[in-house]
Design an enzyme around this catalytic site. Sequence first.
Site: not given
Length: 455
Positions: A135, A175
Amino acid sequence: MTVTSEHATLPPELIGTFDEIRRRDPAEPYFHQAVRELLESLAPVLTQRPDLAASRIVERIVEPERQIIFRVPWQDDSGTIHINRGFRVEFNSALGPYKGGLRFHPSVNLDTVKFLGFEQVFKNALTGLNIGGAKGGSDFDPKGRSPSEIMRFCQSFMTELHRHLGEHTDVPAGDIGVGEREIGYLFGQYRRLTNRWEAGVLTGKGLGWGGSPVRKEATGYGNVLFAAEMLRARGEDLDGQQVLVSGSGNVAIYAIEKAQQLGAHVLTCSDSGGYVVDEKGIDLALLQQVKEVERGRLADYAQRRGSSATHVPGGRVWDVPGDVALPSATQNEIDADAARTLVGNGIRAVSEGANMPTTPDAVRVLREAGVAFGPGKAANAGGVATSLLEMRQNATREPWGFEYTEQRLAEIMGDIHSACAATAARYDVPGDYVTGANIAGLERVADAMLAQGLV
């Protein structure tokens, strides 16, 4: 070692592991929460798999393979120079190249990125596809910035990050704050810097240049499909159910769309200003116009919708009675009190569209009440699954149609549900999707690591 009440839910073998994590990373409460949630599920597998304890595989899995923090200087339209911080936590690559989104939001810090990356490892493993977990992101706030400012920021961000990426190394996606526009700017800078048309290095691209149909819908669609599978296992379906959705971003909008397609009556959505209850059911076209086109607020939706819609400033969407809850906003939005309210109102299923939206205490309340609970690492895996389908299309240079891609998504979500249910049954906790998801994901990653030696 002193065993205290805070250790009560942890397997004794892992108390030291958790305490060491907190000692080494004391200012990372989200990461601690994500790790603890996994560790609490592992007592059955540690009993049946002594090889995992002997190899200290859990201690290895909870430590990222690599953490990258870097400076991102950029200049706004007035000539003022700004400095932001960029992150990429490459958590585990035992199953394949690192894969996970980039988030641009003022709240982004190392703790946020680590917890998201840790969750991503097991989410990706549950898809059954060969991808690792990572991430990344930045504390840059794209709100109120011009397209040229966002482009300059993305170019500066990628100038540093590109050296750590590659379609066989690390493949970011979008995201919060990173959509198709930002992915385009990032890809353009990657291409300039590397002199390679490496389409598989980023996912979430535009349909005209390597993107996959269903990618923007996938997380919301997948969450609803997982909820439907949980209900089906209990002899029910979504048709006619009263559904509560939180959020009004991409995940929420497409959760609403898929739930309505399956015959559900979606009553709610929310944003930072409050929530809307629409007794006629959410008008998806109006919601998309207000939130995606006009970038407006839900108060505007309620005003234009008429008498069927009520806007409640602040408050909790979980106070509204319903049958199925789909938290699709942000972490820790359902606490124990909200969970008790949901149970009191007769909720039968909760499926997490956001990452870790339910606190540990709330999860316990729901599970003890017999509510079917779909943890995010299983329920919202549709986004990353479709990202890998995008990578497959990029590798063959053969685009797929919407219907075929949606069919593949449905198959993958069905397989994830089956894996969670079968693993829970194998470890004598039938219907416990939290334990099933955690152990199924852990075993797949752990077995790959054991096969590859001391990694």
